[in-house]
Design an enzyme around this catalytic site. Structure first.
Site, PDB file in Angstrom:
ATOM      1  N   LYS A   1       3.515  -0.139  -0.403  1.00 16.70           N
ATOM      2  CA  LYS A   1       3.513  -1.610  -0.327  1.00 16.70           C
ATOM      3  C   LYS A   1       2.691  -2.189  -1.479  1.00 16.70           C
ATOM      4  O   LYS A   1       3.101  -3.136  -2.145  1.00 16.70           O
ATOM      5  CB  LYS A   1       2.912  -2.070   1.005  1.00 16.70           C
ATOM      6  CG  LYS A   1       3.731  -1.743   2.230  1.00 16.70           C
ATOM      7  CD  LYS A   1       3.044  -2.308   3.463  1.00 16.70           C
ATOM      8  CE  LYS A   1       3.790  -1.960   4.737  1.00 16.70           C
ATOM      9  NZ  LYS A   1       3.099  -2.466   5.941  1.00 16.70           N
TER      10      LYS A   1
ATOM     11  N   ASP B   1       2.896  -7.189   7.061  1.00 17.86           N
ATOM     12  CA  ASP B   1       3.623  -6.594   8.177  1.00 17.86           C
ATOM     13  C   ASP B   1       5.108  -6.882   7.980  1.00 17.86           C
ATOM     14  O   ASP B   1       5.494  -8.009   7.676  1.00 17.86           O
ATOM     15  CB  ASP B   1       3.137  -7.147   9.522  1.00 17.86           C
ATOM     16  CG  ASP B   1       3.492  -6.185  10.640  1.00 17.86           C
ATOM     17  OD1 ASP B   1       2.854  -5.121  10.715  1.00 17.86           O
ATOM     18  OD2 ASP B   1       4.432  -6.471  11.409  1.00 17.86           O
TER      19      ASP B   1
HETATM   20  P1  IMP Z   1       5.004  -2.142   8.788  1.00 17.38           P
HETATM   21  O1  IMP Z   1       4.884  -2.234  10.293  1.00 17.38           O
HETATM   22  O2  IMP Z   1       4.585  -3.382   8.100  1.00 17.38           O
HETATM   23  O3  IMP Z   1       4.334  -0.936   8.198  1.00 17.38           O
HETATM   24  O4  IMP Z   1       6.535  -2.012   8.416  1.00 17.38           O
HETATM   25  C1  IMP Z   1       7.533  -1.666   9.313  1.00 17.38           C
HETATM   26  C2  IMP Z   1       8.343  -0.511   8.777  1.00 17.38           C
HETATM   27  O5  IMP Z   1       9.164  -0.954   7.722  1.00 17.38           O
HETATM   28  C3  IMP Z   1       7.519   0.656   8.266  1.00 17.38           C
HETATM   29  O6  IMP Z   1       8.093   1.851   8.733  1.00 17.38           O
HETATM   30  C4  IMP Z   1       7.641   0.551   6.759  1.00 17.38           C
HETATM   31  O7  IMP Z   1       7.609   1.824   6.152  1.00 17.38           O
HETATM   32  C5  IMP Z   1       9.008  -0.092   6.618  1.00 17.38           C
HETATM   33  N1  IMP Z   1       9.107  -0.895   5.398  1.00 17.38           N
HETATM   34  C6  IMP Z   1       8.453  -2.023   5.100  1.00 17.38           C
HETATM   35  N2  IMP Z   1       8.783  -2.468   3.881  1.00 17.38           N
HETATM   36  C7  IMP Z   1       9.673  -1.585   3.403  1.00 17.38           C
HETATM   37  C8  IMP Z   1      10.371  -1.491   2.172  1.00 17.38           C
HETATM   38  O8  IMP Z   1      10.256  -2.287   1.242  1.00 17.38           O
HETATM   39  N3  IMP Z   1      11.201  -0.438   2.064  1.00 17.38           N
HETATM   40  C9  IMP Z   1      11.368   0.497   3.041  1.00 17.38           C
HETATM   41  N4  IMP Z   1      10.745   0.457   4.190  1.00 17.38           N
HETATM   42  C10 IMP Z   1       9.877  -0.578   4.370  1.00 17.38           C
END
Ligand code: IMP
Length: 188
Positions: free
Chosen positions: A18, A71
């Site tokens: 990120k 998030d």
């Molecule tokens: P988080 O709860 O903010 O970590 O994100 C939710 C999920 O979406 C996590 O499994 C992240 O790895 C995935 N995620 C968020 N942004 C991206 C992206 O740009 N590409 C791929 N997966 C993402």
């Protein structure tokens, strides 16, 4: 203009990807940012902005310096918005293979990738959101990638995020829109 006294905001996350994608966007908009690795407390809510603001409060409490956190959620139409705010949990449990299985035979593969960037400096708490519409590919595509990158194809493109070069991914991603909204407020 909300610059901190030392003029640097900490991007707090356990996910370095990120930050790597956020850095060029923020730098280009005049925001000085550094990475701080931490696993933050995550509250349960269906709303990314609420989760992000709570995480940012937790991060500020640990660092005592202005922070931003992110998030994200992938909202799949045919699944009633699932996994949405539970996207990280879904990836850890059923994984991409499980998501593709849930969509097996579905004619509707539309999805929205959303990001909430939350800022906290101890007195001010704000969230900035953006979304990108797209579709879930039939199969996983792309080599070097993370998260849902191998299955998300943004509208107007034929490549998954994972098949794009870093600049193209950053240009098309949900993260960039939310970062731009934050930077506009923060750096003026
Ligand atoms: P988080 O709860 O903010 O970590 O994100 C939710 C999920 O979406 C996590 O499994 C992240 O790895 C995935 N995620 C968020 N942004 C991206 C992206 O740009 N590409 C791929 N997966 C993402």
């Amino acid at each position: 203009m909300r610059r901190s006294s030392d003029d640097t905001v900490r991007f707090v996350s356990s996910n370095r990807h990120k930050y790597d994608e956020a850095l060029p966007v923020l730098r280009g908009l005049g925001v000085r940012v550094e990475y701080e690795r931490a696993s933050l407390q995550e509250i349960q809510s269906d709303e990314l902005a609420i989760i992000a603001r709570a995480k940012a409060r937790d991060a500020y409490g640990r660092l005592g310096r202005p922070v931003i956190v992110e998030d994200d959620g992938l909202f799949i139409e045919a699944l009633g918005g699932f996994p949405g705010a539970y996207s990280s949990y879904a990836l850890r449990t059923i994984g991409i293979a499980g998501i593709l299985r849930l969509l097996d035979g579905s004619g509707d593969r539309r999805a929205t990738f959303s990001a909430a960037i939350a800022y906290d400096d101890g007195s001010e708490s704000r969230a900035f959101e953006a979304s990108v519409r797209g579709v879930i590919s039939e199969v996983s595509r792309g080599e070097k990638s993370w998260g849902y990158d191998p299955v998300f194809v943004p509208d107007g493109q034929d490549k998954t995020f994972a098949e794009m070069g870093p600049d193209q991914k950053i240009g098309a991603s949900h993260r960039t829109g939310a970062l731009k909204a934050f930077a506009k407020w923060y750096a003026g």
